[in-house]
Each structure stands twice: as C-alpha cells, then as structure tokens.
Scaffold this active site. Sequence first.
Site, PDB file in Angstrom:
ATOM      1  N   ARG A  84     -13.699 -20.788   5.479  1.00 25.26           N
ATOM      2  CA  ARG A  84     -12.635 -20.705   6.483  1.00 25.26           C
ATOM      3  C   ARG A  84     -13.153 -20.620   7.905  1.00 25.26           C
ATOM      4  NH1 ARG A  84      -8.241 -16.397   3.993  1.00 25.26           N
ATOM      5  NH2 ARG A  84      -7.602 -17.725   2.271  1.00 25.26           N
TER       6      ARG A  84
ATOM      7  N   ALA B 107       0.827  -1.205   0.000  1.00 22.05           N
ATOM      8  CA  ALA B 107       0.000   0.000   0.000  1.00 22.05           C
ATOM      9  C   ALA B 107       0.864   1.259   0.000  1.00 22.05           C
ATOM     10  CB  ALA B 107      -0.933  -0.007   1.205  1.00 22.05           C
ATOM     11  N   GLY B 108       1.892   1.274   0.847  1.00 22.62           N
ATOM     12  CA  GLY B 108       2.756   2.448   0.953  1.00 22.62           C
ATOM     13  C   GLY B 108       3.488   2.727  -0.351  1.00 22.62           C
TER      14      GLY B 108
ATOM     15  N   ARG C 223     -12.936 -11.024   5.164  1.00 21.19           N
ATOM     16  CA  ARG C 223     -12.340 -10.742   3.870  1.00 21.19           C
ATOM     17  C   ARG C 223     -12.241 -12.012   3.050  1.00 21.19           C
ATOM     18  NH1 ARG C 223      -6.666 -11.772   1.957  1.00 21.19           N
ATOM     19  NH2 ARG C 223      -6.345 -13.001   3.825  1.00 21.19           N
TER      20      ARG C 223
ATOM     21  N   HIS D 248      -4.961 -14.427  10.967  1.00 23.21           N
ATOM     22  CA  HIS D 248      -4.444 -14.224   9.632  1.00 23.21           C
ATOM     23  C   HIS D 248      -4.607 -12.807   9.100  1.00 23.21           C
ATOM     24  CE1 HIS D 248      -3.173 -15.333   5.671  1.00 23.21           C
ATOM     25  NE2 HIS D 248      -4.353 -15.132   5.137  1.00 23.21           N
TER      26      HIS D 248
ATOM     27  N   THR E 185      -1.413 -23.238   2.600  1.00 24.48           N
ATOM     28  CA  THR E 185      -2.419 -22.658   1.717  1.00 24.48           C
ATOM     29  C   THR E 185      -3.690 -23.498   1.605  1.00 24.48           C
ATOM     30  OG1 THR E 185      -2.876 -21.937  -0.534  1.00 24.48           O
ATOM     31  CG2 THR E 185      -1.293 -23.701  -0.278  1.00 24.48           C
ATOM     32  N   GLU E 186      -4.800 -22.803   1.328  1.00 27.56           N
ATOM     33  CA  GLU E 186      -6.073 -23.450   1.091  1.00 27.56           C
ATOM     34  C   GLU E 186      -5.951 -24.506  -0.013  1.00 27.56           C
ATOM     35  OE1 GLU E 186      -9.663 -20.561   2.038  1.00 27.56           O
ATOM     36  OE2 GLU E 186      -9.209 -20.611  -0.084  1.00 27.56           O
TER      37      GLU E 186
ATOM     38  N   HIS F  68      -7.354 -18.319   9.903  1.00 26.63           N
ATOM     39  CA  HIS F  68      -7.205 -19.261   8.795  1.00 26.63           C
ATOM     40  C   HIS F  68      -7.073 -20.656   9.404  1.00 26.63           C
ATOM     41  CE1 HIS F  68      -5.622 -21.180   5.225  1.00 26.63           C
ATOM     42  NE2 HIS F  68      -5.813 -20.087   4.542  1.00 26.63           N
TER      43      HIS F  68
ATOM     44  N   LEU G 246       1.434 -20.216   7.223  1.00 20.33           N
ATOM     45  CA  LEU G 246       0.287 -20.649   6.453  1.00 20.33           C
ATOM     46  C   LEU G 246       0.526 -21.920   5.639  1.00 20.33           C
ATOM     47  CD1 LEU G 246      -2.446 -19.204   6.251  1.00 20.33           C
ATOM     48  CD2 LEU G 246      -1.738 -18.439   4.005  1.00 20.33           C
TER      49      LEU G 246
ATOM     50  N   ASP H 119       1.432  -0.711  14.813  1.00 24.52           N
ATOM     51  CA  ASP H 119       1.920   0.546  15.388  1.00 24.52           C
ATOM     52  C   ASP H 119       1.035   1.731  14.997  1.00 24.52           C
ATOM     53  OD1 ASP H 119       4.040  -0.955  16.355  1.00 24.52           O
ATOM     54  OD2 ASP H 119       5.251  -0.562  14.574  1.00 24.52           O
TER      55      ASP H 119
ATOM     56  N   PHE I 243     -10.365 -19.586  -5.853  1.00 24.07           N
ATOM     57  CA  PHE I 243     -10.042 -19.303  -4.461  1.00 24.07           C
ATOM     58  C   PHE I 243     -11.302 -19.314  -3.622  1.00 24.07           C
ATOM     59  CE2 PHE I 243      -6.877 -17.715  -1.493  1.00 24.07           C
ATOM     60  CZ  PHE I 243      -5.709 -18.115  -2.101  1.00 24.07           C
TER      61      PHE I 243
ATOM     62  N   GLN J 175      -9.731 -12.382  11.132  1.00 20.55           N
ATOM     63  CA  GLN J 175      -9.921 -13.644  10.420  1.00 20.55           C
ATOM     64  C   GLN J 175      -8.911 -14.699  10.866  1.00 20.55           C
ATOM     65  OE1 GLN J 175      -8.839 -14.149   6.066  1.00 20.55           O
ATOM     66  NE2 GLN J 175     -11.054 -14.338   5.948  1.00 20.55           N
TER      67      GLN J 175
HETATM   68  C1  FAD Z   1       0.803 -15.442   5.097  1.00 16.22           C
HETATM   69  C2  FAD Z   1      -0.110 -14.469   4.426  1.00 16.22           C
HETATM   70  C3  FAD Z   1      -0.599 -14.752   3.173  1.00 16.22           C
HETATM   71  C4  FAD Z   1      -1.431 -13.847   2.532  1.00 16.22           C
HETATM   72  N1  FAD Z   1      -1.886 -14.163   1.290  1.00 16.22           N
HETATM   73  C5  FAD Z   1      -2.686 -13.280   0.651  1.00 16.22           C
HETATM   74  C6  FAD Z   1      -3.138 -13.557  -0.666  1.00 16.22           C
HETATM   75  O1  FAD Z   1      -2.834 -14.601  -1.237  1.00 16.22           O
HETATM   76  N2  FAD Z   1      -3.914 -12.654  -1.274  1.00 16.22           N
HETATM   77  C7  FAD Z   1      -4.263 -11.484  -0.675  1.00 16.22           C
HETATM   78  O2  FAD Z   1      -4.949 -10.690  -1.298  1.00 16.22           O
HETATM   79  N3  FAD Z   1      -3.835 -11.188   0.561  1.00 16.22           N
HETATM   80  C8  FAD Z   1      -3.058 -12.053   1.237  1.00 16.22           C
HETATM   81  N4  FAD Z   1      -2.636 -11.747   2.505  1.00 16.22           N
HETATM   82  C9  FAD Z   1      -2.919 -10.429   3.079  1.00 16.22           C
HETATM   83  C10 FAD Z   1      -2.044  -9.354   2.440  1.00 16.22           C
HETATM   84  O3  FAD Z   1      -0.773  -9.886   2.193  1.00 16.22           O
HETATM   85  C11 FAD Z   1      -1.866  -8.114   3.306  1.00 16.22           C
HETATM   86  O4  FAD Z   1      -3.112  -7.662   3.716  1.00 16.22           O
HETATM   87  C12 FAD Z   1      -1.192  -6.975   2.547  1.00 16.22           C
HETATM   88  O5  FAD Z   1       0.008  -7.417   2.011  1.00 16.22           O
HETATM   89  C13 FAD Z   1      -0.942  -5.788   3.422  1.00 16.22           C
HETATM   90  O6  FAD Z   1      -0.140  -4.815   2.759  1.00 16.22           O
HETATM   91  P1  FAD Z   1       0.255  -3.483   3.475  1.00 16.22           P
HETATM   92  O7  FAD Z   1       1.027  -2.657   2.539  1.00 16.22           O
HETATM   93  O8  FAD Z   1      -0.951  -2.880   4.072  1.00 16.22           O
HETATM   94  O9  FAD Z   1       1.143  -3.921   4.729  1.00 16.22           O
HETATM   95  P2  FAD Z   1       2.608  -4.562   4.863  1.00 16.22           P
HETATM   96  O10 FAD Z   1       3.081  -5.153   3.607  1.00 16.22           O
HETATM   97  O11 FAD Z   1       2.581  -5.395   6.072  1.00 16.22           O
HETATM   98  O12 FAD Z   1       3.530  -3.296   5.140  1.00 16.22           O
HETATM   99  C14 FAD Z   1       3.529  -2.600   6.344  1.00 16.22           C
HETATM  100  C15 FAD Z   1       4.648  -1.590   6.310  1.00 16.22           C
HETATM  101  O13 FAD Z   1       4.517  -0.700   7.403  1.00 16.22           O
HETATM  102  C16 FAD Z   1       5.757  -0.502   7.985  1.00 16.22           C
HETATM  103  N5  FAD Z   1       5.554  -0.126   9.380  1.00 16.22           N
HETATM  104  C17 FAD Z   1       4.759  -0.724  10.285  1.00 16.22           C
HETATM  105  N6  FAD Z   1       4.866  -0.076  11.467  1.00 16.22           N
HETATM  106  C18 FAD Z   1       5.726   0.938  11.290  1.00 16.22           C
HETATM  107  C19 FAD Z   1       6.256   1.954  12.133  1.00 16.22           C
HETATM  108  N7  FAD Z   1       5.939   2.049  13.420  1.00 16.22           N
HETATM  109  N8  FAD Z   1       7.129   2.827  11.613  1.00 16.22           N
HETATM  110  C20 FAD Z   1       7.501   2.735  10.323  1.00 16.22           C
HETATM  111  N9  FAD Z   1       7.040   1.817   9.497  1.00 16.22           N
HETATM  112  C21 FAD Z   1       6.168   0.920   9.971  1.00 16.22           C
HETATM  113  C22 FAD Z   1       6.493  -1.791   7.799  1.00 16.22           C
HETATM  114  O14 FAD Z   1       7.869  -1.581   7.810  1.00 16.22           O
HETATM  115  C23 FAD Z   1       6.019  -2.217   6.420  1.00 16.22           C
HETATM  116  O15 FAD Z   1       6.858  -1.662   5.443  1.00 16.22           O
HETATM  117  C24 FAD Z   1      -1.805 -12.648   3.171  1.00 16.22           C
HETATM  118  C25 FAD Z   1      -1.322 -12.361   4.428  1.00 16.22           C
HETATM  119  C26 FAD Z   1      -0.495 -13.258   5.075  1.00 16.22           C
HETATM  120  C27 FAD Z   1      -0.034 -12.938   6.450  1.00 16.22           C
END
Ligand code: FAD
Lengths: 236, 566, 131
Positions: free
Chosen positions: B273, B14-15, B381, B339, B241-242, B229, B239, B208, B114, B227
């Site tokens: 799930r 996202a970032g 989700r 999860h 996987t499913e 899993h 994990l 955080d 899925f 959620q």
């Molecule tokens: C094992 C697993 C499998 C998954 N598989 C799937 C899938 O197949 N399909 C799907 O759609 N989703 C899946 N998901 C969910 C999905 O991966 C996540 O919801 C998504 O990647 C989140 O992205 P994000 O950018 O929000 O967070 P993240 O990628 O977690 O990034 C968070 C960022 O915030 C930073 N951060 C956090 N706290 C601080 C702080 N205090 N100061 C500075 N930086 C900070 C971290 O350094 C990191 O860079 C899965 C999740 C898991 C755990």
Amino acid sequence: MVTFRVFRFSPEKDKKPRYVDYNIEDTCGLTVLDALKLIKTDMDPSLSFRHSCRSAICGSCAVSVNGKNMLACNTQVDALGKSRIVIEPLPGYPVINDLVVDFAPFFGQYRSIRPYLVSESQPPEKERIQSVEARKRYDAPAQCIMCAACTTSCPIVWTDDKYLGPAALTKVWRFVADSRDEITDERLAMVNNEYGVWRCHTMFRCAEACPKEIDTTEAIENLRREVLKRAFSRRR
Amino acid sequence: MRKHDVVIVGGGLAGLRAAIETSREVDTAIISKIHPLRSHTGAAQGGIAAALGNETPDSMEEHAFDTVKGADYLCDQDAMEILINEAPKNIYELEHMGVAFSRTPEGKIAQRAFGGHSKPRACYAADWTGHTLLHTLYEQSLRQKMTFYDEWFALSVALVNGTCAGVTALDMKTGRIEAFSAKSVIFTTGGYGRAFKITSNAAANTGDGLGMFLHAGLPLEDMEFVQFHPTGLYQHGILVTEGARGEGGYLLNDKGERFMENYAPEKMELAPRDVISRAMQTEVNEGRGIGGSDFLHIDLRHLGKEKILEKLPQIHTLALDFVGVDAITDPVPIQPTAHYSMGGLPTTIDGNVISDAKNTPVDGLFAAGECACVSVHGANRLGTNSLLDAVVYGKQAGIAARDHAKGTQFVNFPDEHLREVESDVASLLAADGKESAPKLLTNLQNAMTQLCGIYRVKEDLELCIERVKDLLERFQNIGAADKGRIFNTELIDTIQTRNILEFSEVMAVGALAREESRGAHYRTDFPKRDDKDWLKHTMAWMEDGKIRLDYKPVTITKWEPQERKY
Amino acid sequence: MLKQSGFGYYVRKIARTWKETGTLAHIVHRVTGILLVVYLMVHIYVVTQASLNGEGYESILKTFRDPLFAAGELIMIMGGLVHGLNGIRLTLFDMGIGLKHQKAMFWAFMVIAVAIWFVGLAIVWPVIGGG
Ligand SMILES: Cc1cc2nc3c(=O)[nH]c(=O)nc-3n(C[C@H](O)[C@H](O)[C@H](O)COP(=O)(O)OP(=O)(O)OC[C@H]3O[C@@H](n4cnc5c(N)ncnc54)[C@H](O)[C@@H]3O)c2cc1C
Ligand code: SF4
Ligand code: FES
C-alpha cells in the site's frame, strides 16, 4: 441550478415547521448529503441533520426526498432529475431539530423483539458448522443498516405506534432464518399477533424504500408462512 | 451527576467488546456521540485476521511475523503476540455470538488473502465484515444489563491526583452537560482520519479522545504514523477495496500508462500500500494526474461486466452512486485516502493508559481500539489486523477495567472540573467571532494533506506546524450562528474541529522530529529507516499550548529488525 | 418535539404518494372494502324489508329497474371484482408467489377485473337496460 426546499424546525423557537429554499448553482457530482453539508457550511450553519459514514453503511442519514425515504449520502442530486427538491425529516417519528427525528420508538420496537442470536446449548470449541446454503438464508436481512427508511415509510406505523414495523420484523426473520438460533418458536409467537406480521397491509412501501435492497415485505411474508406452518404442524 | 462502576466512551467494536466483559460483573455505561450502530466499525469491508487455517494450513508464528514485518518493526512484540495468539479464540467467540461469517464448502468460517499476509487468514462476511461484527456485538450487549447514553458527546476526562475520576458529557438531545463518576473509564473513540482532506473515515472520526487526553495532560503515542490507502474514490475518499486490484484492475495515469511499471515493475498494482500511494502521489506531483488534475484511474473494464458484477458488486455500486461512473464502461477516478491511524492513547498490554515513557499506569483509565496505541501495528498496520485489535484489546481492557472497578472505591468527582467544562461550552455557544469551524477544518485538512501527507520533508512540516498554530489561533475568534441547545450540530462540529486541530499539531511535530522513513512515515529528506536512532515510540504532551516530545523503547521478544522487502 | 403521526398526518402524507402501485392498491382495496360493506348493509336492509312487507318489496324492485340505480349496481360489481381480485393477489403474496412482480400483478388483475365486468355487463344488459 437546483432549489432545495428544506424542512426547518428549531424546537426552541418554532411552533410549526418552516420550509426554507436554498439554491445551489452547480450540483454536478453532488449527493443530497453533500448538498446539505454545503447549505450548512455556506448558507445556514444552524441546519441540523445526522450523517457519518457517507457510504451507505452507518444508517444515519435517511431523510425524505421529494416524499420518498432514502439515504442522503448515496443519492445523486442530478439523478433525481428535478430542479426543486424537497427535503424533510423521516415521517412518522417526532422531530427533534430540523431533519433530526427521535428514533426512540424505532429502537424501542427493535429491542422488544430480542434482536440477538440465542443459543443456550454448549457451542463447540471451534466455530459452529453452517452450510453455505444455510448461511445464504439470512444473508439479505443481516445486511440491514437500521436506517429506518422502511419503517418510517409505512403508513401503519404513522397511526399505530404498537405495530412492530418492517425493520423489527425483518430482524426477527434474520434470526428465524439463522440455523444457529434456538428460539424460533418464541420468535414466531412474538410476531403472531395484531401488532406483528398480521398488521402488515402489504403495500411494498418498505421494500421500495430500503437503500440496501432488502425485501422487507418478503421477510414479513416469510414469517407469516413460518407462523402458519408451525400452527398446522402442531395441530396434527 | 451520574454514577457507574465502568464508563465506556465509544460504542464501536472496541467499546462494545469491552462492555460485554465489564457488564457481566459491574454496573456499566456506554457513552456514544452517535448511536453505537452508526460507528465506523460498520464500514470495514475486508475481514478480520486469525490463523485458523480453514483454507490452507496456517500458524500463529507466520501471522506474527507478517505483522511485525508489516509494522516495520516498530510494534511492541509482547503486545503483538497477545493479539495473534488470542485471535482464533476470539473469532470463535464472535461466531458463537452470531456473526454472519461467510462459509467454506465444509461450513467453516471462510478466509481470504489480504495484503501483507502470507496466508489467506482474513475471516470475512462478504464485503460487510465490519457491519456484521458491529451489529452482532451491539445485539449481544442488549442481552446484558448496561446503560446506553446514545448521542451523548463526551467532553473531558477528569483526573484527581493522577487517578481517573470520570468524564463529562453533553446530552445532545437536551444540550445539558453532566458529570459521570466512574471507578474505571475506557476510551474507545475510534479513528481520526478526518484531519485529512481525502479520507476513508467517517465524519465522526474526529479523534475526540485524543483531544480530551491532551487537555488532561496525558501523552499521545506515535501520532506521526498515518496509513494512506492507494484507492479512494476521487474527492470522496471512500474505499475501493484492495480486491479490485487483486482481481486484475489496472492503475492508469493521464497518458493511459500503467505507471506502476516505473515504481514496482514486478509486483505492479499489487505492491504494498505505501509503495503504491507514494507512486500515485509522484505521478500527480509530476503532472500526470488525469487532465493534469490530482487523481488517477483504476481501470476495471477489461475484467468484463460479469466478473465486475460477480466479484466487485460493492465497488460497482459505490462508483455509480458516489462518482457517477459505471466501472463496466469507464475507468474509475481514484486518489490515495487517509485510512488508518497507528498511533493514539498509549496503553499497557492490559489496556491500562500510561502517563509517561516509563509505562507508569494511570489509575482507572483504559483505552482500546483504533484510538489506542498498545502498540500492535507499529509504523504500518496490516489490513484486517485492526478489527482484531479492537476485539482482542477491547476485551483485555474490559477485563482490566472490570477488575479495577471491583477492587476500588469511587473517587469524588471534582465539581470545579464540571463547571470549567460547562463554561467552556457556554463560551463556545456565546462566541460571536468571525471564524467558522467548517472553514478552519477545511484549511487544516488541506494543510495536513499537502504538507504532512504521503511524502514529508522538513520545510513542509515546519510550514504545516505554522499553519496549524495559526488555525489554532484563529479558533480563538470562532463564532456561533446557532445558539440553541437542542441537537446543536454546529456546536458539536466546533468542538470536534478543536480536537482535530490539537492532535494534528502533535502529528506534524512528531513527523518533523522523526528523521527517518519507516512504514507509513516517509521523509524525502531521510528516505532510509534508521534503527540506531529511531527504533522507538514517540510520546507527545501538550504543555501550555506547546508540544513536548519524549521517546519510549520498542519491546522486542523474538523478531530482530531486518530489511523490509516485499 | 414536533409530532408526526395520527390519522390526519396519515391522510396528508399518503395523499402525496398515492401513485405508488403498492400504495394505490392499498387505497383501492380499502375504498372498495368500505363500499362493499355499505352496500351489504343496504342489501340486508332491503331483503329484510322485503320479507317484512310485500308492498314495499314491489316498490323497491321498481327502483332496481331505474337506470341510475343500475349504474350504481355496476359500479358495485366493479368494486367487488377489484376487491376480490386484489384479495387474491395479496393471498398469493402470503403464499410466497409473485412478490417480485407485485406491480405487474396489480395491473394484470385490474385488467382481468375490467374484462370480467364487461362480460358481466353483456349478460345483464338485456335485463336492466335493453329489457
Ligand atoms: C473504510 C474502512 C475499511 C476498513 N476495513 C477494515 C478491514 O477490512 N479490516 C480491519 O481489520 N480493519 C478495517 N478498518 C479499520 C477498522 O474498521 C477500525 O480500526 C475499527 O473498526 C475501529 O473500531 P473502534 O471501536 O476503535 O472505533 P469506531 O468503530 O470508530 O467507534 C468509535 C466510537 O467512539 C464514539 N465516540 C467518538 N468520539 C466520541 C465522543 N467525543 N463522545 C462519545 N463517543 C464518542 C463513536 O460514537 C463510536 O461509537 C477499516 C477502516 C475503514 C475506515
Ligand atoms: S430493512 Fe432496509 S430500510 Fe429497513 S432499516 Fe434495514 S436497511 Fe433500512
Ligand atoms: S451517512 Fe452513513 S448511511 Fe449515509
């Protein structure tokens, strides 16, 4: 019982590294990362190391275990079959604190090789078509987790900070092998010098260290052949 | 003091997606406590959803309906529709950036089936989809001009008269704390499964952002929805996987029975799930865990060596490396694993953070990704929709933050705020109490898993809240063994633990208040969904150390609530 | 920060992991390479001496028949063989051949080196030892 001899270096206190022994009675099912965490919570909270995903995908936790680079999180302690395990930071890069090294040189080399797909031509409205075979060509190098186990295992890197090293070169190969990338010539020129593919001494240490079983040596050899192919075809 | 038009906290999917949008036009910085490439997005395996119809004909309407139904009707349908409609365009954009999608025989992006989706619409790259998304976006962000603050830990968000002035962050390599003045701040701090003992989440997923919001007097939304899993590797939570069940794997209890027979005789191991997770919990509670313990087995042996190695190579390696079990010759020990977190920082459909149930936006503050709650996932989700959420809403928030930054001036960063944060950290470093953060965290994780987990009931939740309060109390007596400033990971653990403790209380309080069962939230004392009283979002504030709740209506556009049956 | 690089570091670290086949091959290649260069320089010196004055040449030829010197010469031949054959191994890798079997290839080439060496020994033995 397993004795973990851990490299310690507190930048604010120590001039030289210390080695401290920690004993763990029952290591059944423990990974090296679990052991480090156990040491941190139960024996010495000041121990510093990096980790996050604990499933061999984030690339944070590479350390040197009994002299070999590996991920702490996917290495079972019992599988090492030793009663004394020496854990040290990755070699080659400066130590910040205990097992935490400074990756600035690593990411510096990575950034220098334009590590992104370049395609200036107008893309189609939908996806670009890429055959299954073409996709397969860069399948392995695209799985690199940038853990630096390969690059820091390379003795050339220890003595020559200008050498790109296996991780950066493998990244170059990842894009050269991708049919969608359009700057192959530039990429090959970038590695066709004494700090690129020709600096490699083919020791296979990098490929053996890679936790994702990526053949980094092969990637470098592939690049060499591409460089030569281009050079010869231009002559003609 | 550092100054950037836009400061993004978090370098995950996202970032990075937001940064690619903002850095085209305004000065952008990314603060990330771990190197962006280490973000937990990289762990996502299965895929990212979009109704491309590359395998079978598909439509956005079907994708939308599946999502609403999966969400148990708690999602905001206007936001959800944006997610679904923008999906194909965003996937093509990702492909153009260089994502290593697997291909169909015609060379198009391959898609797989899925859970919860009626069509194969998960675009994937083998079983490392999240990894290629994360790496590709990071790579592309290097092409643009932006400043990375890698291994800087964000500590707080500063508000001045309700307007965001910036954030503070700790440079882990030096231990120095600095103020970041910004016109727009985007929070993308990711998931927060670390509140539970067994989780598929990374060590860095400590929520955080939620802690910082609570301290700034901002609300959290729908925090009770977590959620679980069904298949996490025993004691690790990693994990499985499913797909393992999709290929025909059995779930077995101590007696070697396929216990799903008693819970979902028709769908068996392929039931939704939440149903399976609840069934597994029941088996364990009733003493049919393996050897009377708290785990069960997933049995793949009958699939044969060849099929396992061909279709589930990753699972095979993971089981070998982490529980030391060869799935070809032995059943793999598993247990449900926390999860995904549906709730989080409440935002508008532009990713603008809101401060109350009336959707009043906070000037200059944005959020996206798993830490945010737009809400597109409602009470549950669907797999592969969250990567999509991070991409689509990362971009939305990026655009909104960029436009905001272009049309406004810097707000003076309040010096006293920085001083407060500095003295807070200094006191944590100087602390010489008896408690240690890891021990408090372990206690909390046990409490949350036992009392606020898959099955919830009033008495448990009350006990849970009591325990969390007690732990918060004990936190006051924390001690620091490591007084150093340089890469002090104990200090980081301590701050993270405090954040987890604080938002966990919100989870438990919200769960206690919500007297119904919906999606991932299951109350044994209120086992039915209650649309009359509870078709609404929970909003929670921390005021003088107490949690205050309020509720916000759910936006419904086309899909009226129906019974949810699979 | 604590530095972990430089030549001293290289020597210390590599001394701990020399048993890895790829690393061993590298060390062997480097050492034989250096030996061969030194040998070549000596050789050139001798030849130069010879062409400058005939008497010196005679006395040098005498030392050539010295058994100790002969042994050294045999070692040199071994060095040349090892270096050359490993060079071929490395060239094969550059051509994309045998990367997956690098360890086996190293030992196979070493066996070949020893074999050739013995054949060579059988041929030159009458000249240096027996003669
Ligand atoms: C094992 C697993 C499998 C998954 N598989 C799937 C899938 O197949 N399909 C799907 O759609 N989703 C899946 N998901 C969910 C999905 O991966 C996540 O919801 C998504 O990647 C989140 O992205 P994000 O950018 O929000 O967070 P993240 O990628 O977690 O990034 C968070 C960022 O915030 C930073 N951060 C956090 N706290 C601080 C702080 N205090 N100061 C500075 N930086 C900070 C971290 O350094 C990191 O860079 C899965 C999740 C898991 C755990
Ligand atoms: S090639 Fe392998 S060892 Fe090298 S950085 Fe990538 S994953 Fe790590
Ligand atoms: S902790 Fe992520 S690779 Fe080991």
